[in-house]
Scaffold this motif. Structure first.
Motif, PDB file in Angstrom:
ATOM      1  N   MET A 261     -82.208 -19.773  32.541  1.00 28.11           N
ATOM      2  CA  MET A 261     -81.375 -18.572  32.455  1.00 28.11           C
ATOM      3  C   MET A 261     -80.013 -18.961  31.913  1.00 28.11           C
ATOM      4  SD  MET A 261     -81.783 -16.091  35.788  1.00 28.11           S
ATOM      5  CE  MET A 261     -80.544 -17.048  36.604  1.00 28.11           C
ATOM      6  N   ASP A 262     -79.348 -18.005  31.275  1.00 32.69           N
ATOM      7  CA  ASP A 262     -77.969 -18.195  30.802  1.00 32.69           C
ATOM      8  C   ASP A 262     -77.853 -19.466  29.971  1.00 32.69           C
ATOM      9  OD1 ASP A 262     -77.395 -15.927  32.320  1.00 32.69           O
ATOM     10  OD2 ASP A 262     -76.794 -17.096  34.066  1.00 32.69           O
ATOM     11  N   PHE A 263     -78.805 -19.664  29.065  1.00 32.08           N
ATOM     12  CA  PHE A 263     -78.782 -20.867  28.226  1.00 32.08           C
ATOM     13  C   PHE A 263     -77.601 -20.801  27.263  1.00 32.08           C
ATOM     14  CE2 PHE A 263     -80.229 -23.352  24.494  1.00 32.08           C
ATOM     15  CZ  PHE A 263     -80.371 -24.584  25.122  1.00 32.08           C
TER      16      PHE A 263
ATOM     17  N   LEU B 190     -86.996 -11.472  34.151  1.00 33.58           N
ATOM     18  CA  LEU B 190     -85.820 -12.223  33.725  1.00 33.58           C
ATOM     19  C   LEU B 190     -85.848 -12.465  32.221  1.00 33.58           C
ATOM     20  CD1 LEU B 190     -85.910 -14.998  36.480  1.00 33.58           C
ATOM     21  CD2 LEU B 190     -84.224 -13.153  36.355  1.00 33.58           C
ATOM     22  N   SER B 191     -84.682 -12.704  31.662  1.00 31.79           N
ATOM     23  CA  SER B 191     -84.567 -13.194  30.292  1.00 31.79           C
ATOM     24  C   SER B 191     -84.400 -14.708  30.376  1.00 31.79           C
ATOM     25  CB  SER B 191     -83.358 -12.574  29.585  1.00 31.79           C
ATOM     26  OG  SER B 191     -83.532 -11.181  29.444  1.00 31.79           O
ATOM     27  N   VAL B 192     -85.288 -15.444  29.723  1.00 29.78           N
ATOM     28  CA  VAL B 192     -85.257 -16.900  29.814  1.00 29.78           C
ATOM     29  C   VAL B 192     -85.370 -17.536  28.436  1.00 29.78           C
ATOM     30  CG1 VAL B 192     -86.261 -16.975  32.132  1.00 29.78           C
ATOM     31  CG2 VAL B 192     -87.771 -17.071  30.132  1.00 29.78           C
ATOM     32  N   THR B 193     -84.905 -18.769  28.370  1.00 25.52           N
ATOM     33  CA  THR B 193     -85.119 -19.638  27.217  1.00 25.52           C
ATOM     34  C   THR B 193     -85.986 -20.793  27.693  1.00 25.52           C
ATOM     35  OG1 THR B 193     -82.982 -19.064  26.246  1.00 25.52           O
ATOM     36  CG2 THR B 193     -84.020 -21.104  25.488  1.00 25.52           C
ATOM     37  N   VAL B 194     -87.114 -21.003  27.025  1.00 25.07           N
ATOM     38  CA  VAL B 194     -88.057 -22.053  27.411  1.00 25.07           C
ATOM     39  C   VAL B 194     -88.151 -23.060  26.270  1.00 25.07           C
ATOM     40  CG1 VAL B 194     -90.395 -22.580  28.182  1.00 25.07           C
ATOM     41  CG2 VAL B 194     -89.342 -20.386  28.796  1.00 25.07           C
ATOM     42  N   ILE B 195     -87.945 -24.328  26.594  1.00 24.94           N
ATOM     43  CA  ILE B 195     -87.939 -25.400  25.600  1.00 24.94           C
ATOM     44  C   ILE B 195     -88.917 -26.479  26.037  1.00 24.94           C
ATOM     45  CG2 ILE B 195     -86.535 -27.171  24.448  1.00 24.94           C
ATOM     46  CD1 ILE B 195     -84.088 -25.334  25.066  1.00 24.94           C
TER      47      ILE B 195
ATOM     48  N   CYS C  90     -88.354 -20.778  22.932  1.00 27.24           N
ATOM     49  CA  CYS C  90     -88.700 -19.359  22.954  1.00 27.24           C
ATOM     50  C   CYS C  90     -87.740 -18.621  23.872  1.00 27.24           C
ATOM     51  CB  CYS C  90     -90.132 -19.171  23.446  1.00 27.24           C
ATOM     52  SG  CYS C  90     -90.665 -17.442  23.412  1.00 27.24           S
ATOM     53  N   ARG C  91     -87.194 -17.538  23.368  1.00 30.23           N
ATOM     54  CA  ARG C  91     -86.404 -16.623  24.204  1.00 30.23           C
ATOM     55  C   ARG C  91     -87.274 -15.411  24.479  1.00 30.23           C
ATOM     56  NH1 ARG C  91     -80.549 -16.481  21.060  1.00 30.23           N
ATOM     57  NH2 ARG C  91     -79.911 -18.628  21.519  1.00 30.23           N
TER      58      ARG C  91
END
Length: 587
Positions: free
Chosen positions: A261-263, A209-214, A230-231
């Motif tokens: 997802m879908d940030f 998956l493509s994720v954004t982690v904060i 981080c993306r």
């Protein structure tokens, strides 16, 4: 491959810990895993004002990542040079902040938490390992050095924390290292979601998956007043039902960080499909982190939190048997009571000739692995085998058909090894054409000593009352023909609950059938369990036995082409509840 199947699968293991109970619920029945049934007197009035008084700027800044057995590495770890994507400093999101709490020794700790949408607007999400403690408070979009009054979205008092009692630091229990908490309203009666908005709890669709982690690292590891973001792309953590990412900067304090997802950069919200946590607290270095794969178990806990309900006891987790990379090499499986405790055990012959025994715990899990034969040339020649009770003793026996047509019986197989070998059919005999065989109670007796054989020409035979003297009473169930040549797998069990044994068949086109009450009187009544299809064509090895508490040999174990091993508990003419014993290999 079976990726689509994982999207609907129900996992078997999740986090654990305690359930902190507020003053309003102190008189309720103590829920499973509750370490504090009655709140301390000082906590009775715990609310927004009390949280703001306790969590001063100095106390928040002095809070440290949890130093438990899982967080020791993440809390003190140094940056490790790697090719991992670098994080960026970030202004933060209103939905994400720092979760503070105090442990039993009054040490102050912190993790990351995020607001998830709920009917009441009062729910946050974090890691399940984020402490057993008191005085929980959530500070959205936290700013270092600011007083509670100066925090952009206030300091919120946590009411109850919901964790699954099965969570462990390592192994299957770490697969779902998540927790929810309800947050009390502020002094104006508003819920946290009214001010911050919320992310949407979402089933994890797959591993890549493509994720954004904060998240919020501890102050000594990150610039003042900054979250990190981080993306990146995720993969699967080998041997676990967890996501893995490579991104530097996720030091102690980031446990619980949402994986989104879908940030949407405009609303700064997204679909949360994981949180930083899992095996060993979510990773041993700042550059590699893990997150649990969200399946139905996370939504069960979410429902408990939404309804402010006690966390009821969950089914026990099975012990892990290993990884799909290893179990792809399983050649044959057989069921029997090889430890003499009345519980079904799994015997495995591997492609390299190794033979292992996996004692069952009677609850759908296994207690370990014992090697009966190291890799060798002899057992590579195993063509078919089945467990049964051919000698009438407390321990089960093993029947093996070898590639040269010899059939041998090993009585009283145990964790110590094989019994004395007895030849039932000589090499070069007709038994070289025995394609499959399975033992069962097909004669209606008390012993599993009847053997169904499917021959290469499509004939199906039943041999009743087999013992060390060989095969005596033969009944033809199906004459030679094209139909039964299509049999890919078969195993005996008691799937319909009668006195006679049943036969479960997987056909070459993926169709499954159950043949009820197979006996010398006839081949039984055929019931179609599932239509032809590509999925079950990937079922490569199969056995059945009494692996769960029901005591009936109706639990089906299947090894799939990708190495996954599934247990279907209490199978009838329909598949029973699925339990994943081994996750598939990482694709």
């Amino acid at each position: 491959m079976r990726i689509s199947r994982w999207a609907r699968a129900v996992a078997v293991g999740v986090g654990g810990g305690f359930l902190a109970v507020s003053a309003t619920t102190a008189t309720a029945a103590t829920p499973v895993g509750d370490s504090r049934a009655v709140p301390k007197e000082s906590d009775v009035a715990w609310g927004a004002a009390a949280a703001a008084r306790f969590w001063t700027a100095d106390r928040m800044e002095a809070a440290t990542p949890l130093r438990s057995s899982v967080e020791t590495a993440r809390g003190v770890r140094a940056s490790v040079a790697s090719a991992a994507r670098a994080q960026t400093d970030y202004e933060g999101s209103k939905t994400i902040g720092v979760l503070y709490f105090v442990d039993k020794g009054m040490a102050k700790h912190n993790c990351t938490a995020s607001v998830v949408h709920s009917p009441k607007g009062n729910l946050i999400l974090t890691a399940g390992h984020c402490g057993n403690g008191d005085k929980y408070a959530f500070v959205p979009q936290y700013r270092t050095g600011k007083t509670p009054a100066q925090q952009p979205h206030g300091v919120w008092a946590v009411d109850r924390v919901f964790k699954d009692p099965r969570r462990t630091d390592h192994g299957p229990g770490s697969d779902l290292d998540f927790a929810f908490a309800t947050v009390k309203p502020d002094k104006n009666g508003r819920q946290v979601e009214d001010l911050t908005g919320a992310n949407t709890l979402t089933h994890t669709p797959r591993y890549d998956l493509s994720v954004t982690v904060i998240g919020y690292p501890s102050a000594r590891n990150a610039p003042k007043d900054q979250a990190i973001k981080c993306r990146t792309k995720t993969t699967r953590l080998t041997g676990y039902k967890q996501l893995r990412m490579e991104c530097g900067g996720f030091f102690g304090g980031t446990s619980g960080s949402p994986w989104l997802m879908d940030f949407d950069e405009r609303t700064k919200t997204g679909k949360v499909i994981g949180n930083l946590g899992g095996a060993g607290g979510g990773g041993a270095t700042d550059s590699v982190s893990y997150a649990p794969f969200y399946d139905d178990e996370v939504f069960k806990l979410y429902a408990d939190a939404v309804h402010d309900a006690a966390v009821v006891e969950r089914p026990p987790l099975p012990a892990t048997l290993g990884t799909g990379e290893t179990w792809q090499h399983t050649k044959h499986m057989a069921t029997g009571d090889y430890t003499g405790d009345g519980k079904a055990d799994l015997l495995v012959v591997w492609a390299d000739g190794e033979v292992t025994l996996h004692p069952g715990n009677g609850k759908g899990g296994f207690t370990g692995e014992r090697r009966l034969r190291k890799p060798n040339a002899t057992w590579k020649h195993t063509t078919a085998l089945t467990g049964g009770d051919f000698t009438g003793t407390a321990l089960s026996d093993l029947m093996v058909r070898w590639s040269d047509g010899e059939v041998t019986l090993y009585p009283d197989v145990s964790a110590s090894g094989f019994g004395t070998e007895t030849e039932l059919a000589a090499a070069g005999s007709r038994w070289k054409k025995a394609a499959q065989l399975t033992a069962g109670r097909f004669g209606g007796g008390n012993k599993t000593d009847d053997v169904v054989v499917r021959w290469t020409d499509g004939e199906v035979s039943l041999y009743s009352d087999v013992d060390g003297r060989g095969f005596k009473k033969k009944t033809r169930l199906h004459k030679p023909g094209a139909t039964w040549k299509r049999t890919a797998l078969l195993t005996g069990g008691d799937f319909t609950g009668t006195a006679l044994g049943d036969l479960f068949v997987r056909w070459s086109d993926g169709e499954r059938t159950v043949h009820k009450d197979v006996s010398p009187a006839g081949p039984g009544t055929k019931t179609r369990m599932g239509a032809p299809g590509a999925l079950w064509q990937h079922a490569k090895v199969m056995t059945a036995g009494a692996y769960t508490a029901g005591g009936r040999p109706d639990d089906l174990i299947v090894r799939w082409s990708d190495g996954e091993v599934s247990l279907y508990a209490d199978t009838t003419v329909k598949l029973g509840r699925e339990v994943t014993l081994v996750p598939p290999k990482v694709s």
